[in-house]
Design an enzyme around this catalytic site. Structure first.
Site, mmCIF file in Angstrom:
data_model
loop_
_atom_site.group_PDB
_atom_site.id
_atom_site.type_symbol
_atom_site.label_atom_id
_atom_site.label_comp_id
_atom_site.label_asym_id
_atom_site.label_seq_id
_atom_site.Cartn_x
_atom_site.Cartn_y
_atom_site.Cartn_z
ATOM 1 N N ILE A 626 0.866 -1.375 0.086
ATOM 2 C CA ILE A 626 -0.009 -0.093 -0.277
ATOM 3 C C ILE A 626 1.048 1.216 0.007
ATOM 4 C CG2 ILE A 626 -1.855 -1.001 1.194
ATOM 5 C CD1 ILE A 626 -0.963 0.200 3.860
ATOM 6 N N GLN A 628 5.084 2.789 -0.532
ATOM 7 C CA GLN A 628 6.651 2.602 -0.762
ATOM 8 C C GLN A 628 7.474 3.930 -0.213
ATOM 9 O OE1 GLN A 628 8.368 0.019 -2.200
ATOM 10 N NE2 GLN A 628 10.104 1.430 -1.345
ATOM 11 N N GLY A 629 8.384 3.290 0.654
ATOM 12 C CA GLY A 629 9.384 4.382 0.918
ATOM 13 C C GLY A 629 10.697 4.163 0.552
ATOM 14 N N ALA A 630 11.732 5.207 0.814
ATOM 15 C CA ALA A 630 13.081 5.308 0.078
ATOM 16 C C ALA A 630 13.673 3.718 0.542
ATOM 17 C CB ALA A 630 13.621 6.379 0.524
ATOM 18 N N VAL A 634 5.469 -0.623 2.357
ATOM 19 C CA VAL A 634 4.452 -0.765 3.491
ATOM 20 C C VAL A 634 3.502 -1.664 2.788
ATOM 21 C CG1 VAL A 634 2.989 0.331 5.104
ATOM 22 C CG2 VAL A 634 5.072 1.428 4.312
ATOM 23 N N ASP A 739 5.157 15.530 17.914
ATOM 24 C CA ASP A 739 4.628 15.696 16.624
ATOM 25 C C ASP A 739 3.199 15.699 16.505
ATOM 26 O OD1 ASP A 739 4.805 16.395 13.821
ATOM 27 O OD2 ASP A 739 5.720 14.348 13.222
#
Length: 915
Positions: A626, A628-630, A634, A739
């Site tokens: 679902i 995509q990171g560097a 995921v 945060d």
């Protein structure tokens, strides 16, 4: 010679004498008996001859002061010149150049230089006459006219060891007299340097005379001759004795006489000199001798010129050698670290105009482009300086990843403390469990950070599930609004929400093996994108760029991303990097490399300890990618035993810049089991990839609800209550979230609320993607963070208050302002103003005011807010949020369908940059 010897010499010659001391150690013997042979014919007294022989035997030593006498009468001179010629010839065989000066009726009286201790000074008094009779008459005439002769001046040698000239000075009357004497063929007194140099060249020897290194304080020799008395009266004043002599050597001529050679070899011996050696009669040979002297003088000058040329050539050679050495050494020299720095910029305020003075041009452009007017700058100079410094600190940040911050390591269990202690020395820049630079608030047991940190939660694009950070984002992504400004009423724009699954019910499940084994193809593209962003120029002014994206081969459905960047150019900060020698740099790099390898091995060893063994593919099935990171993708999966949905993040550890933070996060989350926190389930280490299994929240983030729906005060209260419960738990564990915003509040379909650190979610749209990738926006920051002051857990309470405004108005305050101006307004305005404050109840208004107190000491804690009437009386149940979650999902699906239709009709021209 000594004074005693001189007293004995006075009666031997029968002449009245006056003593005059020259400031030299010794003088060589003078020709005192040049015409003694003629005098012997007049007066052949043998005793006088014997006494004269004794005078010659008692010659002067080099260390004795030199004395000279002058004769005042011609009668005395004629009596002194009675010496046998045969004895003169005998003395000539012995002769060296040491004797006292006797100015008798002589053709030439010469005072030559004598070698002593390597020093030399030339002095001479030369009196010449054409013949004996002329000399006698001349001396008588000089005596009658009371001519006065001054003593010899001594000049020091030059640097080449050669005296330019040592002159015997004569008074003006004597000079006039000498002119008359020359015209009458009388005695010629040569006192100039030519005669002296001629004498030196005739000797053809290098002589050295010891001269004092200091001039005498006072030396006066005055010789006065009586006009008619025939006696000489000398007045002599005492002079100070010189100190240690300085040595100067004169170049010797190529031709040397035998007599001077003997003298140079035996400088301290006494010798007799016969008159034959000293007498120069007026004979036909005299012109020849003068010619010889002239030629010898020319030879001496030619030798001098040759020596000077040789010395100059040697100097040039030495200079060239030095320059070559310096040039060769300069190629290997390194520039040292800067010293004597200059204060280039000094910012002040003009007392007359009230404007800033001395601001760097970059700062002026930054302030001008930020929307901060000059009036605002003048009113809050310190605030402007603080926020500019803060902005630069964040812009220059090297990418420290956002993790759940801890501020009380003592509250952690021993396992966490022991494991973290190994890595505290590895990276001093991390924030979790860092003890340095965090002053302790003893009353609460908390640590407050002395240096405000930027909001660097590097969230994954899927706004829902991550406790592990992705690599740092580019500098220009730090202060970007997470959502665009609200659309004007009635205006419709094509939806550009990103769709993970346009129709979730029809999405096909990819096999587990395919999703796990195949490397994410967008990872490489995203890595290049990140690197290009990091290496790009400083942020530009706000701009909106839209681009369509092609479908990903590894995704189960097409996705699109709209890049909406709003950036501000940051002035460069000059930094001084000291130059390190090459060898030291290599050694340092080798040490760092070894340390990295050692830390890497320790990290893998520790991860092996805490991670579960086995293959995650055997425990979880139906993995759907679902996001995509560097560093990885995921996935959504189902547990094979419980059939529960889980979120799995796969990370390539080699691509993680802060591997220690991953370990810290896992250890913290394992101890943070709470109903209002997205919980950590399990972790696996397989083939160099770390798999993190977390609780899945299918409802997505609160941002979807805020964007598409309006919340009532009861629903706002429900969100606040659940958020405060999670914060209360984290604060009790000594953890700062730092945060809190709608992106990091996840909901289930039933309306349950949980906190996550990085905002992963199952479905993301354009806004979600922007908010998660461009993290660290200042709009939720507390004033103490922006103003670079110490802060504690109450920064999360301020962020909660900003999130309440976000739920009321659909966006945080100052979202439409540039990031730098937003920082300025947060620091100067204090509590932000609502657009429609009258629409709120008094209970909500008081609750909001308590959350947004500028002074942290007046701000409420999470426990205090949980007891507020707004939470206890107005807040509704979580189930009231379920319809909002479903409504938000429906609107998202509609937007996704519109985006899918747009993608089918438009050609795909841009690469996929979905993260």
């Amino acid at each position: 010679m000594s004074n005693a010897n001189q007293k004995e010499n006075v009666p031997s010659l029968g002449l009245p004498r006056t003593h005059g001391t020259l400031n030299v150690n010794a003088l060589k013997a003078t020709d005192i008996l040049k015409h003694k042979g003629k005098l012997n014919e007049v007066n052949s007294d043998q005793s006088t001859t014997n006494e004269n022989d004794e005078v010659q035997e008692e010659a002067v030593f080099l260390d004795d002061p030199v004395h000279f006498t002058r004769v005042s009468s011609s009668s005395e001179l004629s009596a002194a010149l009675s010496v046998n010629t045969t004895e003169q010839e005998q003395d000539e065989e012995k002769g060296t150049e040491h004797a006292e000066l006797e100015p008798a009726e002589e053709d030439t009286v010469e005072v030559d230089t004598i070698r002593n201790n390597g020093d030399k000074t030339y002095s001479t008094i030369r009196e010449s006459a054409s013949d004996f009779e002329t000399t006698n008459n001349t001396l008588i005439e000089i005596s009658k006219n009371s001519s006065t002769y001054s003593s010899t001046e001594f000049l020091n040698n030059n640097n080449n060891g050669i005296s330019n000239s040592n002159r015997a000075t004569i008074d003006s009357e004597s000079k006039l007299r000498m002119n008359k004497l020359r015209e009458g063929s009388s005695t010629s007194l040569s006192n100039d340097s030519n005669g002296f140099n001629g004498m030196i060249s005739s000797n053809q020897a290098s002589t050295v005379l010891s001269t004092p290194s200091q001039k005498p304080s006072s030396t006066t020799n005055t010789i006065t001759k009586a006009n008619n008395g025939g006696s000489t009266r000398a007045q002599k004043e005492k002079h100070t004795s010189p100190k240690l002599p300085s040595t100067v050597t004169a170049p010797s001529s190529h031709r040397k006489s035998a007599d001077l050679s003997k003298t140079n070899k035996l400088p301290s011996t006494t010798a007799k000199r016969t008159p034959k050696q000293a007498v120069t009669s007026s004979s036909p040979k005299e012109p020849a001798k003068r010619k010889s002297s002239t030629s010898k003088m020319k030879g001496m000058f030619s030798s001098l010129v040759q020596n000077m040329k040789r010395n100059s050539s040697d100097n040039r050679k030495s200079a060239s050698s030095l320059s070559s050495v310096s040039s060769s050494s300069s190629s290997t020299l390194k520039i040292s670290t800067p010293y004597n720095p200059k204060h280039i910029y000094h910012v002040g305020v003009d007392a007359r105009t009230g404007e800033y003075t001395g601001l760097p041009e970059e700062w002026e452009r930054l302030l001008a482009s930020s929307g901060i007017s000059r009036k605002e700058q003048q009113q809050n100079m310190q605030a402007v300086i603080d926020i500019v410094n803060f902005y630069q600190d964040v812009a220059d940040h090297t990418g420290e990843e956002k993790v759940i911050k801890t501020f009380d390591p003592k509250k952690q269990n021993p396992l966490v403390r022991d494991s973290l202690s190994k890595y505290e020395q590895v990276d001093d820049n991390r924030t979790s469990y860092a003890s340095g630079g965090t002053p302790t608030l003893e009353q609460n047991g908390f640590h407050t950070s002395s240096t405000p940190r930027s909001r660097t939660s590097l969230t994954s694009p899927t706004a829902g599930y991550s406790m592990i950070s992705t690599p740092p984002m580019a500098t220009q992504e730090k202060y970007i609004p997470t959502r665009p400004a609200p659309k004007p009423p009635g205006q419709q724009t094509p939806s550009s929400n990103a769709s993970l699954t346009p129709k979730m019910q029809n999405a096909t499940m990819s096999p587990i093996k395919e999703n796990i084994s195949s490397p994410v193809t967008k990872s490489e593209v995203d890595d290049e994108l990140l690197l290009s962003k990091k290496n790009a120029s400083l942020p530009k002014l706000p701009s909106d760029d839209s681009s369509s994206h092609k479908k990903s081969a590894t995704d189960s459905a097409p996705t699109s991303v709209e890049t909406d960047t709003e950036t501000v150019k940051v002035p460069p900060i000059p930094k001084t990097t000291p130059t390190v020698p090459a060898k030291a740099s290599r050694r340092s790099n080798e040490k760092k490399k070894e340390e990295r390898e050692r830390n890497k091995k320790l990290l893998y060893a520790k991860l092996t300890e805490i991670c579960s063994p086995g293959d995650p593919k055997s425990k979880y099935r139906d993995l759907i990618k679902i996001g995509q990171g560097a560093s990885g993708g995921v996935y959504i999966a189902h547990d094979t035993e419980s059939e529960d949905s889980v979120a799995i993040k796969q990370m390539n550890l080699e691509k993680q810049p802060k591997k220690e933070l991953i370990l810290n996060e896992i250890l913290v989350m394992r101890e943070s089991k709470h109903s209002n926190i997205v919980n950590f389930i399990d972790s696996y280490l397989a083939k160099g990839d770390l798999w993190i299994v977390m609780e899945y929240m299918e409802g997505g983030s609160l941002t979807d609800v805020v964007t598409h729906c309006l919340l009532s005060e009861g629903q706002i209260g429900a969100v606040c209550r659940e958020t405060l419960k999670g914060l209360q738990f984290l604060h009790s564990k000594g953890v700062l979230h730092r945060d809190i915003k709608s992106d990091n509040i996840l909901l289930s379909l039933k309306g349950n609320i949980k906190l996550t650190d990085f905002g992963f979610c199952a479905q993301i749209n354009e806004n979600n993607l922007k908010r998660t990738t461009m993290v660290g926006t200042p709009y939720w920051m507390a004033p103490e963070v922006v103003s670079r002051k110490e802060y504690g857990p109450k920064v999360d309470i301020w962020s909660l208050g900003i999130m309440i405004i976000e739920m009321i108005e659909g966006e945080p305050p100052y979202l439409n302002e540039t990031p730098l101006r937003a920082l300025y307004l947060i620091a100067t305005n204090g509590t932000p103003k609502l657009k429609e404050p009258e629409a709120l109840s008094d209970t909500l208004t008081k609750f909001l005011d308590w959350c947004l107190k500028v002074d942290p000491s007046e701000r409420a804690t999470a426990t205090e807010l949980l007891d507020d009437p707004f939470i206890t009386e107005i807040a509704e149940d979580n189930s009231s949020l379920s319809p909002l979650v479903k409504l938000a999902r429906i609107k998202k699906l509609e937007e996704q369908e519109e985006d899918a239709g747009t993608d089918e009709t438009e050609p795909e021209t841009t690469p996929d940059t979905t993260i």
